[in-house]
Motif scaffolding. Structure first.
Motif, PDB file in Angstrom:
ATOM      1  N   TYR A 126       0.834  -1.200   0.000  1.00  0.00           N
ATOM      2  CA  TYR A 126       0.000   0.000   0.000  1.00  0.00           C
ATOM      3  C   TYR A 126       0.868   1.249   0.000  1.00  0.00           C
ATOM      4  N   GLY A 127       0.585   2.148  -0.944  1.00  0.00           N
ATOM      5  CA  GLY A 127       1.294   3.412  -1.023  1.00  0.00           C
ATOM      6  C   GLY A 127       0.626   4.475  -0.184  1.00  0.00           C
ATOM      7  N   PRO A 128       1.243   5.659  -0.087  1.00  0.00           N
ATOM      8  CA  PRO A 128       0.713   6.739   0.749  1.00  0.00           C
ATOM      9  C   PRO A 128      -0.729   7.095   0.399  1.00  0.00           C
ATOM     10  N   GLY A 129      -1.602   7.034   1.380  1.00  0.00           N
ATOM     11  CA  GLY A 129      -2.990   7.432   1.214  1.00  0.00           C
ATOM     12  C   GLY A 129      -3.897   6.402   0.579  1.00  0.00           C
ATOM     13  N   GLU A 130      -3.350   5.288   0.122  1.00  0.00           N
ATOM     14  CA  GLU A 130      -4.193   4.281  -0.527  1.00  0.00           C
ATOM     15  C   GLU A 130      -5.147   3.643   0.475  1.00  0.00           C
ATOM     16  N   GLU A 131      -6.345   3.334  -0.010  1.00  0.00           N
ATOM     17  CA  GLU A 131      -7.338   2.705   0.847  1.00  0.00           C
ATOM     18  C   GLU A 131      -6.884   1.300   1.224  1.00  0.00           C
ATOM     19  N   MET A 132      -7.050   0.954   2.488  1.00  0.00           N
ATOM     20  CA  MET A 132      -6.567  -0.322   2.999  1.00  0.00           C
ATOM     21  C   MET A 132      -7.582  -0.870   4.004  1.00  0.00           C
ATOM     22  N   PRO A 133      -8.064  -2.099   3.801  1.00  0.00           N
ATOM     23  CA  PRO A 133      -8.998  -2.668   4.776  1.00  0.00           C
ATOM     24  C   PRO A 133      -8.274  -3.042   6.064  1.00  0.00           C
ATOM     25  N   VAL A 134      -8.907  -2.765   7.179  1.00  0.00           N
ATOM     26  CA  VAL A 134      -8.379  -3.135   8.490  1.00  0.00           C
ATOM     27  C   VAL A 134      -9.517  -3.765   9.284  1.00  0.00           C
ATOM     28  N   ARG A 135      -9.206  -4.850  10.001  1.00  0.00           N
ATOM     29  CA  ARG A 135     -10.192  -5.498  10.858  1.00  0.00           C
ATOM     30  C   ARG A 135      -9.764  -5.332  12.309  1.00  0.00           C
ATOM     31  N   LEU A 136     -10.712  -4.964  13.153  1.00  0.00           N
ATOM     32  CA  LEU A 136     -10.457  -4.697  14.558  1.00  0.00           C
ATOM     33  C   LEU A 136     -11.350  -5.585  15.415  1.00  0.00           C
ATOM     34  N   ARG A 137     -10.778  -6.213  16.424  1.00  0.00           N
ATOM     35  CA  ARG A 137     -11.557  -7.066  17.315  1.00  0.00           C
ATOM     36  C   ARG A 137     -12.376  -6.207  18.281  1.00  0.00           C
ATOM     37  N   ARG A 138     -13.666  -6.532  18.395  1.00  0.00           N
ATOM     38  CA  ARG A 138     -14.520  -5.883  19.365  1.00  0.00           C
ATOM     39  C   ARG A 138     -14.387  -6.564  20.726  1.00  0.00           C
ATOM     40  N   THR A 139     -14.892  -5.901  21.754  1.00  0.00           N
ATOM     41  CA  THR A 139     -14.830  -6.459  23.104  1.00  0.00           C
ATOM     42  C   THR A 139     -15.669  -7.726  23.245  1.00  0.00           C
ATOM     43  N   ASP A 140     -16.648  -7.939  22.345  1.00  0.00           N
ATOM     44  CA  ASP A 140     -17.462  -9.153  22.415  1.00  0.00           C
ATOM     45  C   ASP A 140     -16.865 -10.302  21.607  1.00  0.00           C
ATOM     46  N   GLY A 141     -15.669 -10.092  21.028  1.00  0.00           N
ATOM     47  CA  GLY A 141     -14.991 -11.142  20.273  1.00  0.00           C
ATOM     48  C   GLY A 141     -15.263 -11.130  18.787  1.00  0.00           C
ATOM     49  N   SER A 142     -16.251 -10.368  18.326  1.00  0.00           N
ATOM     50  CA  SER A 142     -16.513 -10.244  16.901  1.00  0.00           C
ATOM     51  C   SER A 142     -15.517  -9.256  16.281  1.00  0.00           C
ATOM     52  N   TRP A 143     -15.567  -9.134  14.968  1.00  0.00           N
ATOM     53  CA  TRP A 143     -14.603  -8.294  14.267  1.00  0.00           C
ATOM     54  C   TRP A 143     -15.299  -7.185  13.499  1.00  0.00           C
ATOM     55  N   GLN A 144     -14.701  -6.022  13.503  1.00  0.00           N
ATOM     56  CA  GLN A 144     -15.193  -4.830  12.814  1.00  0.00           C
ATOM     57  C   GLN A 144     -14.255  -4.523  11.652  1.00  0.00           C
ATOM     58  N   GLU A 145     -14.765  -4.469  10.436  1.00  0.00           N
ATOM     59  CA  GLU A 145     -13.924  -4.091   9.295  1.00  0.00           C
ATOM     60  C   GLU A 145     -14.141  -2.623   8.959  1.00  0.00           C
ATOM     61  N   VAL A 146     -13.044  -1.902   8.760  1.00  0.00           N
ATOM     62  CA  VAL A 146     -13.102  -0.492   8.395  1.00  0.00           C
ATOM     63  C   VAL A 146     -12.162  -0.252   7.223  1.00  0.00           C
ATOM     64  N   ARG A 147     -12.397   0.834   6.535  1.00  0.00           N
ATOM     65  CA  ARG A 147     -11.513   1.237   5.440  1.00  0.00           C
ATOM     66  C   ARG A 147     -10.604   2.355   5.931  1.00  0.00           C
ATOM     67  N   ASN A 148      -9.348   2.038   6.099  1.00  0.00           N
ATOM     68  CA  ASN A 148      -8.355   3.020   6.506  1.00  0.00           C
ATOM     69  C   ASN A 148      -7.550   3.481   5.304  1.00  0.00           C
ATOM     70  N   HIS A 149      -6.682   4.448   5.545  1.00  0.00           N
ATOM     71  CA  HIS A 149      -5.733   4.893   4.528  1.00  0.00           C
ATOM     72  C   HIS A 149      -4.326   4.598   5.012  1.00  0.00           C
ATOM     73  N   ALA A 150      -3.533   4.041   4.124  1.00  0.00           N
ATOM     74  CA  ALA A 150      -2.179   3.605   4.472  1.00  0.00           C
ATOM     75  C   ALA A 150      -1.196   4.774   4.410  1.00  0.00           C
ATOM     76  N   TRP A 151      -0.398   4.906   5.474  1.00  0.00           N
ATOM     77  CA  TRP A 151       0.686   5.891   5.471  1.00  0.00           C
ATOM     78  C   TRP A 151       1.965   5.183   5.903  1.00  0.00           C
ATOM     79  N   PRO A 152       2.789   4.792   4.900  1.00  0.00           N
ATOM     80  CA  PRO A 152       4.048   4.112   5.227  1.00  0.00           C
ATOM     81  C   PRO A 152       4.839   4.911   6.256  1.00  0.00           C
ATOM     82  N   VAL A 153       5.324   4.226   7.284  1.00  0.00           N
ATOM     83  CA  VAL A 153       5.940   4.930   8.404  1.00  0.00           C
ATOM     84  C   VAL A 153       7.215   5.668   7.992  1.00  0.00           C
ATOM     85  N   ASP A 154       7.885   5.212   6.939  1.00  0.00           N
ATOM     86  CA  ASP A 154       9.106   5.910   6.527  1.00  0.00           C
ATOM     87  C   ASP A 154       8.821   7.212   5.788  1.00  0.00           C
ATOM     88  N   ARG A 155       7.559   7.489   5.499  1.00  0.00           N
ATOM     89  CA  ARG A 155       7.165   8.749   4.872  1.00  0.00           C
ATOM     90  C   ARG A 155       6.902   9.832   5.910  1.00  0.00           C
TER      91      ARG A 155
END
Length: 259
Positions: free
Chosen positions: A176-205
């Motif tokens: 993923y390049g700078p600003g590109e849309e990237m799917p991320v899944r996050l665990r909820r407190t009830d054990g299920s998973w939440q999918e969101v669309r984040n934007h990628a920012w390479p840490v070396d940038r």
């Protein structure tokens, strides 16, 4: 933008509206509480005194701001672009002194140079362009007095394909390049998973962008599980095996100083 309905949230919409705020508050964030927030507090410790002003830029529901106030003894001000997030934070983060809305890229009610330190956790993931990132960094620079620190927590978008305790980053094998849309899944407190669309920012940038926005002394650190044993909650350290976190720690702390 999403209107924050439950359907939008399930499909990965932005953390907007009342449903978005509630969904964000239900995220477990175990990996963040192991390898992220304790190291943000450590980076700020000794650089901000008791009752000095710490701004949490992008405070969300206020859990991290509340913990920072208790750990650091600072006067913490939470700011966010979402009025719903701030309403939730006001009801759940009693140690936070004040809350301020970001409107049109500017924090309302806070003058130039009012902050002795700023922390900014996972805010870049919501920003799609370099101009947007520079706008956030520029506003943070406005708030900071000269010589004051900024501590930034971000997820490395290169850490794909690994099963972190509360996190799944992108799609395995995809770069993923700078600003590109990237799917991320996050665990909820009830054990299920939440999918969101984040934007990628390479840490070396990030060092270049920070320097472009008026910061200097940029440094980066990738915390490890072994280091976390001395900082994180002992119960959390023992809760999971942290196999993926040991193999490839996904979080990066970037520190800088207002020049």
């Amino acid at each position: 933008m999403s209107n924050g309905s439950e359907e939008d949230i399930e499909e990965g919409g932005a953390w907007s509206g009342p449903a978005g705020a509630e969904a964000f508050a239900a995220v477990e964030a175990a990996t963040d509480w192991l390898l992220g927030y304790p190291f943000v507090f450590e980076a700020l410790s000794g650089r901000i005194g008791e009752d000095e002003v710490l701004v949490d830029y992008g405070c969300g529901p206020g859990r991290v701001a509340d913990r920072a106030a208790r750990v650091l003894g600072a006067r913490v001000l939470g700011v966010d672009t979402s009025a719903e997030m701030l309403a939730l934070a006001r009801s759940t983060a009693p140690a936070v002194a004040e809350f301020h809305l970001v409107r049109d890229g500017r924090v309302t009610g806070l003058p130039d140079g009012c902050a002795d330190a700023v922390m900014c956790n996972h805010v870049l993931a919501s920003l799609a362009t370099e101009d947007a990132v520079l706008g956030v960094f520029g506003e943070i620079r406005r708030l900071l007095r000269q010589g004051a620190p900024l501590v930034l927590l971000s997820t490395d978008p290169a850490c794909t394909g690994l099963e972190y305790a509360s996190l799944r980053v992108g799609t395995a094998g995809v770069s993923y390049g700078p600003g590109e849309e990237m799917p991320v899944r996050l665990r909820r407190t009830d054990g299920s998973w939440q999918e969101v669309r984040n934007h990628a920012w390479p840490v070396d940038r990030l060092p270049f962008l920070l320097e472009s926005a008026g910061f200097g002394g940029v440094g980066q650190r990738r915390p490890t599980v072994d280091e976390a044993r001395d900082l994180a909650d002992p119960g959390l350290v023992e809760r999971y095996a942290w196999t993926a976190e040991r193999a490839e720690p996904p979080l990066v702390i970037t520190s800088a100083v207002a020049a």
